[in-house]
Scaffold this motif. Structure first.
Motif, PDB file in Angstrom:
ATOM      1  N   GLU A 182      25.193 -56.985  49.391  1.00 20.30           N
ATOM      2  CA  GLU A 182      25.238 -57.792  50.613  1.00 20.30           C
ATOM      3  C   GLU A 182      26.617 -58.444  50.672  1.00 20.30           C
ATOM      4  O   GLU A 182      26.834 -59.173  51.879  1.00 20.30           O
ATOM      5  N   GLY A 183      27.402 -58.417  49.852  1.00 18.45           N
ATOM      6  CA  GLY A 183      29.301 -58.868  50.001  1.00 18.45           C
ATOM      7  C   GLY A 183      28.698 -60.197  50.015  1.00 18.45           C
ATOM      8  O   GLY A 183      29.918 -60.888  50.507  1.00 18.45           O
ATOM      9  N   HIS A 184      27.936 -60.905  49.003  1.00 19.07           N
ATOM     10  CA  HIS A 184      27.771 -62.252  48.891  1.00 19.07           C
ATOM     11  C   HIS A 184      27.672 -62.352  47.459  1.00 19.07           C
ATOM     12  O   HIS A 184      26.753 -61.715  46.818  1.00 19.07           O
ATOM     13  N   HIS A 185      28.603 -63.280  46.639  1.00 16.57           N
ATOM     14  CA  HIS A 185      28.319 -63.433  45.170  1.00 16.57           C
ATOM     15  C   HIS A 185      28.139 -64.619  44.729  1.00 16.57           C
ATOM     16  O   HIS A 185      28.762 -65.552  45.242  1.00 16.57           O
ATOM     17  N   PRO A 186      27.355 -64.694  43.633  1.00 17.86           N
ATOM     18  CA  PRO A 186      26.850 -66.026  42.994  1.00 17.86           C
ATOM     19  C   PRO A 186      27.878 -66.420  41.895  1.00 17.86           C
ATOM     20  O   PRO A 186      28.430 -65.591  41.275  1.00 17.86           O
TER      21      PRO A 186
ATOM     22  N   TRP B 218      24.553 -70.468  44.124  1.00 20.67           N
ATOM     23  CA  TRP B 218      24.747 -69.777  45.451  1.00 20.67           C
ATOM     24  C   TRP B 218      25.523 -70.965  46.180  1.00 20.67           C
ATOM     25  O   TRP B 218      25.033 -71.983  46.353  1.00 20.67           O
ATOM     26  N   TRP B 219      26.743 -70.504  46.772  1.00 26.07           N
ATOM     27  CA  TRP B 219      27.457 -71.285  48.083  1.00 26.07           C
ATOM     28  C   TRP B 219      28.292 -70.487  48.550  1.00 26.07           C
ATOM     29  O   TRP B 219      28.650 -69.050  48.084  1.00 26.07           O
ATOM     30  N   SER B 220      29.005 -70.594  49.856  1.00 23.39           N
ATOM     31  CA  SER B 220      29.752 -69.888  50.413  1.00 23.39           C
ATOM     32  C   SER B 220      31.305 -70.361  50.320  1.00 23.39           C
ATOM     33  O   SER B 220      31.595 -71.540  50.962  1.00 23.39           O
ATOM     34  N   HIS B 221      32.072 -69.548  49.544  1.00 18.83           N
ATOM     35  CA  HIS B 221      33.139 -70.001  49.035  1.00 18.83           C
ATOM     36  C   HIS B 221      33.983 -70.219  50.470  1.00 18.83           C
ATOM     37  O   HIS B 221      34.838 -71.271  50.538  1.00 18.83           O
ATOM     38  N   SER B 222      34.051 -69.297  51.318  1.00 18.86           N
ATOM     39  CA  SER B 222      34.785 -69.143  52.686  1.00 18.86           C
ATOM     40  C   SER B 222      34.760 -70.550  53.510  1.00 18.86           C
ATOM     41  O   SER B 222      35.624 -70.857  54.200  1.00 18.86           O
ATOM     42  N   ILE B 223      33.530 -70.997  53.407  1.00 12.50           N
ATOM     43  CA  ILE B 223      33.346 -72.380  54.163  1.00 12.50           C
ATOM     44  C   ILE B 223      33.205 -73.561  53.348  1.00 12.50           C
ATOM     45  O   ILE B 223      32.703 -74.499  53.646  1.00 12.50           O
TER      46      ILE B 223
HETATM   47  C1  LIG Z   1      36.347 -60.490  51.300  1.00 13.75           C
HETATM   48  C2  LIG Z   1      34.895 -60.862  50.786  1.00 13.75           C
HETATM   49  O1  LIG Z   1      33.862 -60.156  51.948  1.00 13.75           O
HETATM   50  C3  LIG Z   1      34.662 -62.155  50.945  1.00 13.75           C
HETATM   51  O2  LIG Z   1      35.696 -62.749  50.044  1.00 13.75           O
HETATM   52  C4  LIG Z   1      33.195 -62.673  50.437  1.00 13.75           C
HETATM   53  C5  LIG Z   1      33.018 -62.044  49.022  1.00 13.75           C
HETATM   54  N1  LIG Z   1      31.574 -62.792  48.382  1.00 13.75           N
HETATM   55  C6  LIG Z   1      31.441 -63.987  48.768  1.00 13.75           C
HETATM   56  N2  LIG Z   1      30.553 -64.677  48.118  1.00 13.75           N
HETATM   57  C7  LIG Z   1      30.500 -65.896  48.457  1.00 13.75           C
HETATM   58  N3  LIG Z   1      29.564 -66.679  47.722  1.00 13.75           N
HETATM   59  N4  LIG Z   1      31.023 -66.744  49.518  1.00 13.75           N
HETATM   60  C8  LIG Z   1      32.015 -66.152  49.906  1.00 13.75           C
HETATM   61  O3  LIG Z   1      32.736 -66.677  50.732  1.00 13.75           O
HETATM   62  C9  LIG Z   1      32.304 -64.662  49.814  1.00 13.75           C
HETATM   63  N5  LIG Z   1      33.272 -64.144  50.504  1.00 13.75           N
END
Ligand SMILES: C[C@H](O)[C@H](O)[C@H]1CNC2=NC(N)=NC(=O)C2=N1
Length: 113
Positions: A71-75, A88-93
């Motif tokens: 899914e490209g989303h990491h815990p 779980w949270w979204s690093h980018s935001i």
């Molecule tokens: C480039 C890559 O897709 C991003 O850095 C993804 C990777 N996995 C991620 N996982 C999570 N939990 N939050 C993110 O913002 C995130 N960004």
């Protein structure tokens, strides 16, 4: 209604809005075993799972790694003897996106609960 666990993560870029408090509360009803926590001012979802030993907890963590990659989303995963704590949270935001609720539901699905 599509269940959260069957949904896929959508693109979440820097600047995407975090979920509102109302939306978070509504989504939480679909993943009732998860807690809303705040770490360094960042809202996160967290759940602890119990296992019979360390190896079983590691196996779960590795299965979770596979769906995170897909899914490209990491815990965050903390593996200890007999338990794994998943966050779980979204690093980018720097907060919670709907994706985090989707991934929490998928995490539950790994164990059929
Ligand atoms: C480039 C890559 O897709 C991003 O850095 C993804 C990777 N996995 C991620 N996982 C999570 N939990 N939050 C993110 O913002 C995130 N960004």
């Amino acid at each position: 209604m599509t269940t959260l666990s069957q949904a896929s993560c959508e693109a979440c870029r820097i600047g995407a809005p975090t979920v509102s408090e109302t939306e978070a509360r509504e989504l939480l009803t679909q993943i009732p075993d998860w807690s809303l926590i705040e770490v360094d001012g960042i809202q996160q979802l967290q759940r602890q799972y119990k296992f019979k030993n360390f190896v079983a907890a590691m196996a779960f963590a590795n299965e979770l790694a596979d769906i995170a990659e897909a899914e490209g989303h990491h815990p965050g995963i903390l593996v200890e003897w007999g338990k794994a704590t998943v966050t779980w949270w979204s690093h980018s935001i720097k907060g919670l996106h709907r994706n985090d609720f989707v991934m929490a539901a998928k995490t539950d699905s790994l164990l059929g609960k």
